[in-house]
Structures are given as structure tokens and as C-alpha cells.
Enzyme design. Structure first.
Site, PDB file in Angstrom:
ATOM      1  N   ARG A   1      86.116  46.862  51.430  1.00 44.12           N
ATOM      2  CA  ARG A   1      86.893  47.820  52.190  1.00 44.12           C
ATOM      3  C   ARG A   1      87.504  47.128  53.402  1.00 44.12           C
ATOM      4  O   ARG A   1      86.851  46.314  54.064  1.00 44.12           O
ATOM      5  CB  ARG A   1      86.017  49.007  52.644  1.00 44.12           C
ATOM      6  CG  ARG A   1      85.573  49.925  51.503  1.00 44.12           C
ATOM      7  CD  ARG A   1      86.747  50.713  50.954  1.00 44.12           C
ATOM      8  NE  ARG A   1      86.400  51.600  49.864  1.00 44.12           N
ATOM      9  CZ  ARG A   1      86.529  51.322  48.582  1.00 44.12           C
ATOM     10  NH1 ARG A   1      86.956  50.119  48.209  1.00 44.12           N
ATOM     11  NH2 ARG A   1      86.220  52.207  47.658  1.00 44.12           N
TER      12      ARG A   1
ATOM     13  N   HIS B   1      94.872  44.723  46.302  1.00 42.67           N
ATOM     14  CA  HIS B   1      93.860  45.707  45.915  1.00 42.67           C
ATOM     15  C   HIS B   1      93.712  45.766  44.389  1.00 42.67           C
ATOM     16  O   HIS B   1      93.789  46.833  43.774  1.00 42.67           O
ATOM     17  CB  HIS B   1      94.185  47.094  46.474  1.00 42.67           C
ATOM     18  CG  HIS B   1      92.963  47.960  46.616  1.00 42.67           C
ATOM     19  ND1 HIS B   1      92.804  48.860  47.634  1.00 42.67           N
ATOM     20  CD2 HIS B   1      91.835  48.059  45.868  1.00 42.67           C
ATOM     21  CE1 HIS B   1      91.642  49.478  47.515  1.00 42.67           C
ATOM     22  NE2 HIS B   1      91.032  49.006  46.445  1.00 42.67           N
TER      23      HIS B   1
END
Length: 310
Positions: A225, A273
Site C-alpha cells: 500500500r 499497480h
């Protein structure tokens, strides 16, 4: 007969409709699945936190919300959600994808592949890399993804340490826990992999203090994250040489803004991502199995602890 609402972006329905129907058919349960079911008739929601459903109050007979993502930080604090929330744990898809990304980039940095791939000076440096046994790796986060990556790297011969908020006992892996164990886990680590959830307790876990205890020239991989890293502290450590490279797959703002320093920093690799994602075919089986369990009166798997945030 349970009514199952699929609540995600419209393009996701195109990807999930066939796999979900196939997986639900395989359970033998009668069911209704769709994107337009009256809220008061819905028993389960297959859910993406970026869907239009943000108020769960109208879903008066709702039994559970089944998240399509591993991360639940965007829904776990929703005060209108009072039924169980299950996060996505998909060993055949999401977990395997993460293991492959982490293993690939760990080996890339361990072997020094970048210098061989981009070598404009045609340098003929025959210095071999160390063997994996001489390259300490630390993984922050020992949930499903962290444990799978730890076992994969251990199998390749890396000495792996791991840190988690609560104590874990994993054969072949040196484990640390709690605030007192964080610096011990990071001390002298040459490769650090971040697989923690995004919670108030994990924000900026990589900061000036934790960067300083790593081995000089350490490398960081972050497929976890974005808020785990204090970006200013990391950039300072890269500029000083304390950290030799950072490969980052997640960021505080996504997509990463065009003017962000990470794009042009010579010691940063940006990946968009893609470390791992939910695969419809395998994720559908996880969802269907949890609905079958709930209908059979068996406890749901992967239920989120609202207090912990994951």
C-alpha cells in the site's frame, strides 16, 4: 434462494458474469445473480469499494458483503455496513500473482539485472552477485500474501525474516512482532518487501528511522500500500545512498501524477499497480464457496476484523 447483487464498475460485470455463474452453478445452490436487484431483496453483495453502493442501510436482509479486492481500507470504516465483510483471499490467483511479482523483482535486485539490461558503456564487470544465502530479506506483513512470499523466497535459499503486528510462528522464517520488533526485523536487511495493510497503525512504517537501520544500500519493494512509505524520507534515503533502489507498485495517489519525482528518479522503478490483481475465474470460486458456506450455516472465511482494519 439467495439473491446476489454484483456491485462494482460496469466493466467488471462483463468480466465476472460468466465465471460467477459457473462457480455458483457448481455449488448446486439455486440463486439469482445480477446488477439490478431491489436492495430489500438482496442477501449478498459481491462488492468493489469503488462501486456506487456506499450506503448499506437499504439492504435490510443482507447477510454478508464479499469484497472483490484484498484491500478493505475503503470500506471497513463504513458505519452503515453492519453485516460481516469478507476480504478476497485467492491463493490460486491473487496470491500466486503476488508471489511471482515479489520473487521476480527480488531476484532482479539480488542478481543486479538492471546493470546488465541497461549497459550503454558496455562494461564487462565479471563480479558475481552473492548467493541467496548471503542476501537477508525482510518482509513486513505476514498475512496470506506475506507468508506465501516468505515461503517462496525461503525455498530459493534467502534467509527471510518477517514482521507483523501480532506474533506469528512460521517454520524456517525468523519472525518479529509489535512495535518493539520492527527495528530488529529491519536491522541489516538488504531487501525489504512491504505487504502490510493500510491502517492507522501501519502508515509511514517506512520512515527516516526505519530506513536508517537497514543495511547500507538496501533495496525496497512495495507491492502493498502506498501510505506505508513516507515518500520524502525514502527520497532522502535514495539520494544519500542508504537505499540503493526502490521498486514501487502502489502510491498514495493513483495513477501516479505525471510530475511526481518517482517517475524520473534514477533509483526508482515504478510499476502501475500490477503486482497482483483479482482474477475473475479464481476469485469467483472463492466468492461462491463463501456463499455456499453461509447458506449451509458454516462460518464465512476471511472475515475482516473491523477493529484491526483487515
Amino acid at each position: 434462494m439467495p439473491n446476489i447483487l454484483f456491485a462494482a464498475r460496469s466493466e467488471s460485470w462483463d468480466e465476472y458474469e460468466t465465471p460467477l455463474n459457473a462457480a455458483l452453478d457448481a455449488t448446486g445452490l439455486p440463486y439469482t445473480l445480477g446488477t439490478d436487484i431491489a436492495p430489500e431483496q438482496v442477501d449478498y453483495i459481491v462488492y468493489a469499494p469503488n462501486s456506487d453502493v456506499q450506503d448499506f442501510t437499504p439492504f435490510t436482509r443482507l447477510k454478508a458483503v464479499l469484497n472483490l479486492w484484498a484491500g478493505v481500507e475503503d470500506v471497513v470504516g463504513n458505519s452503515t455496513l453492519t453485516v460481516p465483510l469478507a476480504r478476497m483471499v485467492d491463493e490460486d490467483g491473487l496470491t500466486q500473482g503476488m508471489v511471482e511479482w515479489v520473487t521476480g523483482h527480488t531476484l532482479r535486485h539480488h542478481l543486479g539485472m538492471d546493470a546488465h539490461i541497461v549497459n550503454p558503456d558496455r562494461a564487462w564487470d565479471t563480479t558475481p552477485p552473492p548467493l541467496s544465502a548471503d542476501r537477508p530479506v525482510t518482509i513486513l506483513g505476514l498475512g496470506t500474501l506475506g507468508q506465501a512470499c516468505a515461503h517462496a523466497l525461503t525455498a530459493l535459499g534467502f534467509p527471510v525474516s518477517g514482521w507483523s503486528r501480532s506474533a506469528k510462528n512460521l517454520p524456517g522464517i525468523t519472525t518479529y512482532a509489535g512495535d518493539d520488533g520492527l527495528h530488529d526485523a529491519l536491522r541489516d536487511a538488504q531487501i525489504v518487501i512491504l505487504l502490510l495493510p493500510d491502517t492507522a497503525a501501519t502508515a509511514n512504517v517506512i520512515n527516516a528511522g526505519t530506513l536508517a537501520v537497514m543495511a547500507p544500500g538496501a533495496m525496497i519493494l512495495n507491492p502493498g500500500r502506498g501510505p506505508l512509505i513516507d515518500d520524502d524520507a525514502l527520497l532522502a534515503a535514495l539520494d544519500s545512498g542508504q537505499i540503493s533502489h526502490a521498486t514501487l507498485d502502489v502510491f498514495r495517489t493513483e495513477p501516479l501524477p505525471d510530475d511526481h519525482t518517482y517517475w524520473t528518479h534514477p533509483k526508482v522503478t515504478v510499476t502501475p499497480h500490477i503486482a497482483s490483481t483479482t482474477r475473475p475465474e479464481t476469485a469467483a470460486r472463492v466468492i461462491a464457496d463463501n456463499i455456499r458456506r453461509a447458506e449451509d450455516g458454516t462460518p464465512l472465511q476471511h472475515v475482516v476484523d473491523r477493529n484491526a482494519g483487515y
